[in-house]
Structures are given as structure tokens and as C-alpha cells.
Design a protein around this motif. Structure first.
Motif, PDB file in Angstrom:
ATOM      1  N   HIS A  75      12.597  43.307  79.111  1.00  0.00           N
ATOM      2  CA  HIS A  75      13.614  42.181  79.251  1.00  0.00           C
ATOM      3  C   HIS A  75      14.617  42.509  78.090  1.00  0.00           C
ATOM      4  O   HIS A  75      14.939  41.621  77.509  1.00  0.00           O
ATOM      5  CB  HIS A  75      12.954  41.030  78.970  1.00  0.00           C
ATOM      6  CG  HIS A  75      13.860  39.728  79.704  1.00  0.00           C
ATOM      7  ND1 HIS A  75      14.717  39.269  78.892  1.00  0.00           N
ATOM      8  CD2 HIS A  75      13.590  39.096  80.798  1.00  0.00           C
ATOM      9  CE1 HIS A  75      15.283  38.182  79.576  1.00  0.00           C
ATOM     10  NE2 HIS A  75      14.667  38.245  80.900  1.00  0.00           N
ATOM     11  N   SER A  77      18.827  43.269  76.720  1.00  0.00           N
ATOM     12  CA  SER A  77      20.073  43.179  76.949  1.00  0.00           C
ATOM     13  C   SER A  77      20.772  43.660  75.753  1.00  0.00           C
ATOM     14  O   SER A  77      20.206  44.090  74.669  1.00  0.00           O
ATOM     15  CB  SER A  77      20.407  41.426  77.090  1.00  0.00           C
ATOM     16  OG  SER A  77      20.148  40.771  75.846  1.00  0.00           O
ATOM     17  N   GLY A 170      18.583  31.259  75.604  1.00  0.00           N
ATOM     18  CA  GLY A 170      19.762  30.946  76.073  1.00  0.00           C
ATOM     19  C   GLY A 170      20.842  30.979  74.823  1.00  0.00           C
ATOM     20  O   GLY A 170      21.846  30.123  74.799  1.00  0.00           O
ATOM     21  N   ASP A 212      16.589  28.594  79.835  1.00  0.00           N
ATOM     22  CA  ASP A 212      17.727  29.386  79.984  1.00  0.00           C
ATOM     23  C   ASP A 212      19.064  28.753  79.905  1.00  0.00           C
ATOM     24  O   ASP A 212      19.027  27.438  79.887  1.00  0.00           O
ATOM     25  CB  ASP A 212      17.728  30.338  81.028  1.00  0.00           C
ATOM     26  CG  ASP A 212      18.495  31.555  80.991  1.00  0.00           C
ATOM     27  OD1 ASP A 212      19.046  31.900  79.926  1.00  0.00           O
ATOM     28  OD2 ASP A 212      18.654  32.366  81.849  1.00  0.00           O
ATOM     29  N   TYR A 261       9.038  32.359  84.344  1.00  0.00           N
ATOM     30  CA  TYR A 261       9.684  33.467  84.377  1.00  0.00           C
ATOM     31  C   TYR A 261      10.062  33.985  85.739  1.00  0.00           C
ATOM     32  O   TYR A 261      10.899  35.037  85.979  1.00  0.00           O
ATOM     33  CB  TYR A 261       8.785  34.717  83.803  1.00  0.00           C
ATOM     34  CG  TYR A 261       7.495  34.887  84.972  1.00  0.00           C
ATOM     35  CD1 TYR A 261       6.269  34.131  84.618  1.00  0.00           C
ATOM     36  CD2 TYR A 261       7.469  35.606  85.908  1.00  0.00           C
ATOM     37  CE1 TYR A 261       5.150  34.200  85.370  1.00  0.00           C
ATOM     38  CE2 TYR A 261       6.332  35.644  86.729  1.00  0.00           C
ATOM     39  CZ  TYR A 261       5.240  34.914  86.348  1.00  0.00           C
ATOM     40  OH  TYR A 261       3.934  35.083  87.268  1.00  0.00           O
ATOM     41  N   HIS A 265      18.006  33.340  86.575  1.00  0.00           N
ATOM     42  CA  HIS A 265      18.815  33.571  85.283  1.00  0.00           C
ATOM     43  C   HIS A 265      20.159  32.785  85.277  1.00  0.00           C
ATOM     44  O   HIS A 265      20.804  32.580  86.340  1.00  0.00           O
ATOM     45  CB  HIS A 265      19.494  35.192  85.384  1.00  0.00           C
ATOM     46  CG  HIS A 265      18.362  36.192  84.624  1.00  0.00           C
ATOM     47  ND1 HIS A 265      18.142  36.210  83.412  1.00  0.00           N
ATOM     48  CD2 HIS A 265      17.568  36.768  85.311  1.00  0.00           C
ATOM     49  CE1 HIS A 265      17.179  36.929  83.057  1.00  0.00           C
ATOM     50  NE2 HIS A 265      16.705  37.503  84.225  1.00  0.00           N
ATOM     51  N   GLU A 267      22.585  33.224  82.858  1.00  0.00           N
ATOM     52  CA  GLU A 267      23.624  34.043  82.648  1.00  0.00           C
ATOM     53  C   GLU A 267      24.433  34.528  84.060  1.00  0.00           C
ATOM     54  O   GLU A 267      25.668  34.943  84.025  1.00  0.00           O
ATOM     55  CB  GLU A 267      23.497  35.344  81.963  1.00  0.00           C
ATOM     56  CG  GLU A 267      22.717  35.089  80.863  1.00  0.00           C
ATOM     57  CD  GLU A 267      21.270  35.445  81.063  1.00  0.00           C
ATOM     58  OE1 GLU A 267      20.630  36.356  80.744  1.00  0.00           O
ATOM     59  OE2 GLU A 267      20.516  34.658  81.653  1.00  0.00           O
ATOM     60  N   GLY A 268      23.602  34.479  85.191  1.00  0.00           N
ATOM     61  CA  GLY A 268      23.912  35.041  86.452  1.00  0.00           C
ATOM     62  C   GLY A 268      24.910  33.872  87.303  1.00  0.00           C
ATOM     63  O   GLY A 268      25.276  34.271  88.375  1.00  0.00           O
ATOM     64  N   VAL A 307      18.483  35.541  92.297  1.00  0.00           N
ATOM     65  CA  VAL A 307      18.463  35.846  90.944  1.00  0.00           C
ATOM     66  C   VAL A 307      19.678  35.913  90.045  1.00  0.00           C
ATOM     67  O   VAL A 307      19.885  34.862  89.561  1.00  0.00           O
ATOM     68  CB  VAL A 307      17.554  36.867  90.603  1.00  0.00           C
ATOM     69  CG1 VAL A 307      17.486  37.186  89.373  1.00  0.00           C
ATOM     70  CG2 VAL A 307      15.906  36.812  91.178  1.00  0.00           C
ATOM     71  N   PHE A 308      20.382  36.841  90.344  1.00  0.00           N
ATOM     72  CA  PHE A 308      21.653  36.860  89.892  1.00  0.00           C
ATOM     73  C   PHE A 308      22.731  36.489  90.988  1.00  0.00           C
ATOM     74  O   PHE A 308      22.855  36.880  92.121  1.00  0.00           O
ATOM     75  CB  PHE A 308      21.975  38.260  89.303  1.00  0.00           C
ATOM     76  CG  PHE A 308      21.334  38.420  87.995  1.00  0.00           C
ATOM     77  CD1 PHE A 308      22.072  37.894  86.897  1.00  0.00           C
ATOM     78  CD2 PHE A 308      20.386  39.468  87.822  1.00  0.00           C
ATOM     79  CE1 PHE A 308      21.517  38.124  85.569  1.00  0.00           C
ATOM     80  CE2 PHE A 308      19.849  39.610  86.620  1.00  0.00           C
ATOM     81  CZ  PHE A 308      20.370  38.989  85.418  1.00  0.00           C
ATOM     82  N   HIS A 352      19.680  44.327  88.794  1.00  0.00           N
ATOM     83  CA  HIS A 352      20.783  43.792  88.092  1.00  0.00           C
ATOM     84  C   HIS A 352      21.963  44.460  88.617  1.00  0.00           C
ATOM     85  O   HIS A 352      21.957  45.441  89.321  1.00  0.00           O
ATOM     86  CB  HIS A 352      20.802  44.266  86.525  1.00  0.00           C
ATOM     87  CG  HIS A 352      21.799  43.764  85.656  1.00  0.00           C
ATOM     88  ND1 HIS A 352      22.303  43.996  84.530  1.00  0.00           N
ATOM     89  CD2 HIS A 352      22.079  42.272  85.645  1.00  0.00           C
ATOM     90  CE1 HIS A 352      23.402  43.213  83.795  1.00  0.00           C
ATOM     91  NE2 HIS A 352      22.751  42.158  84.425  1.00  0.00           N
TER      92      HIS A 352
END
Lengths: 405, 405
Positions: A75, A77, A170, A212, A261, A265, A267-268, A307-308, A352
Motif C-alpha cells: 500500500h 505512495s 489522511g 482516510d 480497507y 480512497h 484522495e481519489g 474506488v478512485f 491506479h
């Protein structure tokens, strides 16, 4: 100095040839290892199973090299130094690795916790902060040396009166050299001020179990998703005295509670044209919210649990990836008509997507197909494929210049 | 191949020594001239009087070198290659110069017209376009080789039935590999499509005598300022079939008509939080317009005729520079309260300002003080000064990643 050579001419000639050729070769090798090139069109692709990253060039659709030895990247980044030369890779095993994209090598590596979940780099580029699950808290490192600069244990007192360290999630950078993060067990949002040496923390009550968060591209709104309740926690960094408010009160309501989990996301999230395009939780929908009052204005049906949900740099398209078992396709939404304009099949287990900075192309990773596909965003046709071992996250160096990435 | 050497040993030894040392020196020199470094924190400062540019590093507040021989830079601007290594400098004398920031040297230079006014690079980085006054029109070059790829004469028929070439202004790049520009004499806006080899042009009627233009950061709205009438011409590139509409109908009304070269720069408009902050024409005011309906919502009194009105990357501050004779100060406006929070004195004849990409600092050029001052945007205090010969425009490589810059 007087030099005398008494060797036969032929031997000298051979030595000369060997030296010159050999010398040049070594030099050339060194040079190709640290090539003279611009770093604006480079990036890293995480190879999650092998603990490696690929250094890629987006102009030539090429792999420049592979960097090994980064530990558990299941996981992972990346954030970038402000010169866009070094990537800071946050691994799942608490590893923080600084890699050089020009020499395609590891510069430095520290194991800074037992389990971490991502990080951020300060607005001025001086500090790299990491968000930890085990033992919890946040650690801040000097971005040059990876020396520890500050440690924020994120302690809290539970309902039973026990003191513990909270998992942090986050974690983002914000203007004014701030870091902002959420405390899962404590249900709080903290601001860490790195504008001077005091490393001052300001705490805010938030909703239950933030899992998140995201920050809007201008660095103003910090929004945390909540596992413990429906709705989201919003902190307006322009007006922190107003505290945390709740937005999108129905958000999080699915047919059934998802494991943490499997939550989308944050951030998405896509912010386009005053609207936030948000993955629904437990529904096959993309939600559209008006950012002025955070009211829900539309629900766009899609083919799976998103998800994103990512906006192209010109805000004209919204690209959506999906959770298992519907994760072999990507859907493209027209942000103006809100119609799905194309369903693409980049491969098996799409994880992604990353747009080139000005948005002419997008790179999409398909883990189980061991490839990354590059699409032209105008024609929506593939223009290149890159071989990669179980690729997951894709991170371009233009992130060096963006707030909150 | 058989090599035979019949030279005396000493001569060979001397040659060997000379070759090896000489070779190494040359190699080292070449390498130090083209340093291995990231290009994300570099930039160029135009030295308008001497036809030179300074290559600078924003992390270290340092000048890396000076590049000479760029001709007349009295109204020069720069765009960057997508690898953030090469700058394309548009000179006033029709010169288009490609410079290498890593070797601090001129790579290529063409004189492509008699008088030019700026340019743009296509979304995909393949094409550089230049906007010409003499003989008018737009020329498009290959960004690698500077070979001419397309020539758009911008011909029009005047009221008297004469055919001529129009001066072109306000040339910008737009998503979909488009260039957009305005025709001063023709009163038109043209879209040039460089997504394939056809280089197709679409024409739109605009207001009278457009003198400059801007495109919003998402590449959606193209807005041209009009010298011939009050108001502005707006083209919505998401809905080009709707044609050009007029916005801010009173805009351009001053106490008296200004000469065209004294009209405010339109690239200097600030777009922050759904509002456009706009320099008034002939008034000591910054205008605030609501971008939803382009209505005027506020007028902020300032100390002179504004030239550049620029938002910090976090949209929190609006920095304003001014026209002669009030051009020795810069005023900083809080975008939320719309109060002037500070009046700074960076030197004599302030010409340009450039924010670092994440906004922690801003560089301000003062032509007649021969210096550039770097301010911290949080404290509003100077943190460094850079010596420069009559500095004007400042352009950081992060522009490589932005639409319309």
C-alpha cells in the motif's frame, strides 16, 4: 615533473587504447547512471509484490530503470522533492525510502515504524511526514538527510480512561507549511505547524473513526471519511476557529457496512467546476455534490463500487476505477453531461490511474496483467503499454508542484 | 584491424598523457556545464536591456548562470518543454530562442518574424507557436528542432475591402492540443487544432480590437480584452458552438482611453474561489467578478493603476503590481476579507511577480533597482535578493505542467 617511458611502442599503444576506451566506457556508464536530463516528465510506478519501483519517462513512454529493495510496497505512495529529482516512497512496513530518479538508485532508507500508511512533504520541501498505524502517531523527517525532526505520538484517552497512541490517517500537507491528519481511534483532526521549530499541534473534534481524508487542490478544505458514522468531517483551513462541520450526512450509507480497507480512497475524489465527484460507499454510483453548500445534486450509475474517481487536469473528464470483482474496467464520465462516454478494459485488477500534468494522456495500472496502459484522453485509445511486475500506484514528478499531493 | 605505432615512446607517452588529461578535462567541463540535477526548482529571469536571461534555482535562491545573445527582450516571455529542461524565449524582435537550463546555453535560435508578442507550447509539448505583429499571423514550430510546422497568416478583409494579415495577440494553449489567439485588426478569435496534421482553424467573431487575452487555469474559458470597446469577449471552449459572448460590459471604461501598451495584462488576472480578480482600466481599483454570471461583485481600492493581479497558488492572497508612476510598490490583498494586508517596496519599477509552485515564496522583479526580491508569503518578509540586469519577466519551470502558461 619528468616522465620516462621505456615500454615498447606497441604495448604503450595497447595500453593507450585500453585506457582511453576503458576510461570512456566507465565515464559513459557513470553518466548513464546519473544522466543529464530534465526531471519534469519522469515518474515512479510501484511494483507492489517485488518491493521495487520503475522509473519512467512520460514523453517517450519508456522505463528508464528499476530500483529494488524497498520492502513491503503493498500500500505504497510517493511524494517528490521540490527539484523533482527525488521520490520519497512510503512502504507498508514503516519503510521510508528516498530514491534518485536520475541515478535510479536508493539514496537513503529508514524503517521508521512497524506499519505506516502514507505521507506528505511540506510546502517548502524541507520536511517529509509519515502517518503510522504501529505504534501510531506521525513522524517528521528532514527531506535532505532523513533525520528525525519531530515526533507526534498522537496520544488520546479512550472511553475506559486508558491512554494510547492513535493510528493516524489522511496525512496531507497544507499551505503555511502545515501538515493535517486524522486520528482513527481518537476521532480527531490535528494540524501540525512546521513553519517554525515549535512543531505546534492544534486539535479538533471530528466524527467517529476517520479512515482516510483529502485536501482540496487549493489547500483550503480538509475532508475526512468516517468509518464509524454516515457523513464526512470538514475542516475549513481558512476558518479553523469554526471547527469541524459535518457534510453529506447520508454519505457512507451502503447496503451493508464495508470493511475499512474496502472503503473508497478519499484522495481519489475529483473536484471539477465547483462540484465534487465522490465514490459512493456500497453503491454502484458516483455522487455529485455542490461545493458551495455540499448538497448532493446527482448520482451517476456506474458498473461497480468506485474506488478512485479522478478528474482530468482540464476537469472535462472523470475517470473511475472499481473494487473487486468489477475491477477489470475503467469508466470515463463527461463532467458536463455526466454521461459515461467510454468503458475501457486496461487489463485485470486495475489499481491506479495518473494523468500527465497537462492531461493529454493517462497511465492506468492493471496489477494482474503486469502492465500499465497509456491512453490518449482525447481519442480514449491506448497509445502505449509498459511492462511492470504487479503494478499498483503511479506517481509523476509534477506532484512536486501541487499542494496536498 | 591491426594497429601499428612507430612513434617514439616519449612522444606516445606525451600524447597519451595529453589525450587522457585533455579528454578527462573536456569531459569534466562538459559535465559541469551540463550538471546532473533536477529541473523542478529552476527558472529564468529575463534581463530585458541586455538580451540575456538568468538561470536560477528557487530552492537555494541562486543564480546558476547567464545566457546571452537572445536579442530584443523588451517584452519577452517563456514557455517550457514538458521535461522542464528547455525554455522557449519569445523576444520582441521575432526571435524564438531555445535555451537549455542544465547547460545554461542557447540550443537553437530562429528569427521567425519582424516583431512578435509571445507564444505558447501545445498540451503534448510537441509544438511551439508564436504570435506575430509583423507581418502578423501565427507560426508553429517543432519543439525539438524549431523547424516550421504550420503557418497561419491570419488574413482578413478590412472594411475597405483590402486583404491584410492581422496582428495576433493573446496566444495560449488549450486542452485537446489546441492553440487559441485573437486577431487585433480582424476582431476575431481563432482556434488552431494541432491534434493532427491538418492544422484546422475555426474562426469566431469577437469584439473590436482585442489587445490581449487569458485562458482560465482549467483551459475552459478564453477571455479577450478589447481596446475598441468596453467589455470583454468570452469563448467557452466546452461549448464553442455558442460563439463569443460579451462579459463585464463596463470593463474598459476609464477616465480616459489608455494607449494599448498601457492596458493591463490579461494573463495577470487572478482566478480564486469562483471569483475573478481583475485590474480595472484607468482606475486605481481591482475589480472582483463572480465567475458564475460574470457580474461585478466588488471594487477594491488600490494605490495605482494595476498591471498584474495574481493569486497565490492557495488562492489566499492576491498580489498586485502597478503602472508607472506608482510602480515602486506591490500590494497584497486577502482574498477572503478583500482588505489590503501589506504594501511592500521591492524596488524601483516593479515589472513582474512569480510564485513558487506551491506558493511558499514569491519572486518580484524591480527593473530600475537591478534586483529580484524573494518574499515569504506567510510572513510577507523578504528572504533573499538576487542581482539581475534590468530584470523583467520571471518564469519558473513548473509552468511546464500548467495549461495555458
Amino acid at each position: 615533473m619528468k616522465l620516462e617511458f621505456n615500454l615498447p611502442g606497441k604495448l604503450i599503444a595497447a595500453l593507450l587504447l585500453a585506457f582511453v576506451l576503458g576510461g570512456c566506457q566507465v565515464f559513459t556508464e557513470t553518466q548513464s547512471r546519473s544522466e543529464v536530463m530534465g526531471t519534469g516528465d519522469l515518474g515512479l510506478i510501484i511494483e507492489r509484490a517485488s518491493g521495487s519501483v520503475l522509473v519512467i519517462n512520460t514523453s517517450r513512454h519508456e522505463v528508464l530503470g528499476r530500483i529494488d529493495g524497498l520492502g513491503d510496497l503493498s500500500h505504497a505512495s510517493v511524494v517528490y522533492s521540490r527539484d523533482a529529482r527525488y521520490g520519497y516512497v512510503f512502504g507498508r512496513d514503516g519503510g521510508l525510502t528516498k530514491v534518485d530518479l536520475l541515478s535510479q538508485s536508493v539514496v537513503d532508507r529508514v524503517i521508521q515504524s512497524g506499519n505506516s500508511i502514507g505521507g506528505a512533504i511540506s510546502q517548502d520541501g524541507r520536511y517529509v511526514a509519515v502517518s503510522n498505524y504501529e505504534p501510531g502517531g506521525v513522524k517528521v523527517f528532514d527531506s535532505q538527510t532523513l533525520e528525525l525532526v519531530a515526533e507526534i505520538p498522537a496520544t488520546y484517552t479512550s472511553g475506559e480512561g486508558q491512554v494510547g497512541q492513535s493510528k493516524t490517517v489522511g496525512l496531507v500537507d497544507a499551505p503555511g507549511n502545515l501538515f493535517v491528519f486524522s486520528l482513527f481511534e481518537a476521532g480527531e483532526i490535528w494540524i501540525l505547524d512546521m513553519s517554525d521549530d515549535s512543531a505546534e499541534v492544534t486539535r479538533f473534534e471530528a466524527g467517529e473513526s476517520p479512515y482516510d481524508a483529502l485536501i482540496t487542490p487549493d489547500g483550503r478544505y480538509y475532508i475526512a471519511g468516517l468509518f464509524g458514522e454516515d457523513g464526512l468531517s470538514l475542516l475549513d483551513l481558512w476558518n479553523p476557529a469554526q471547527g469541524v462541520t459535518e457534510i453529506l450526512p447520508g454519505y457512507g450509507k451502503g447496503e451493508q457496512k464495508l470493511p475499512v480497507y474496502k472503503m473508497p480512497h478519499l484522495e481519489g475524489w475529483a473536484i471539477a467546476d465547483g462540484r465534487a465527484f465522490v465514490p459512493a460507499v456500497g453503491h454502484h454510483q458516483v455522487l455529485v455534490a455542490d461545493m458551495n453548500d455540499w448538497s448532493l445534486v446527482d448520482r451517476i450509475p456506474v458498473q461497480g463500487q468506485p474506488v478512485f474517481v479522478m478528474a482530468s487536469p482540464d476537469n472535462r473528464q472523470i475517470w473511475v476505477s472499481f473494487a473487486h470483482p468489477n475491477n477489470d474496467v475503467v469508466q470515463v464520465i463527461d463532467s458536463q453531461t455526466r454521461d459515461i462516454v467510454r468503458t475501457l478494459e486496461p487489463g485485470s485488477a486495475v489499481l491506479h490511474m495518473e494523468f500527465t500534468p497537462r492531461g493529454e494522456e493517462v497511465w492506468v495500472s492493471a496489477r494482474d496483467s503486469n502492465r500499465v496502459t497509456v491512453y490518449n484522453t482525447r481519442t480514449l485509445e491506448p497509445v502505449a503499454t509498459i511492462n511492470a511486475e504487479k503494478p499498483s500506484g503511479i506517481f509523476f514528478t509534477s506532484r512536486a508542484h501541487a499542494l496536498g499531493l
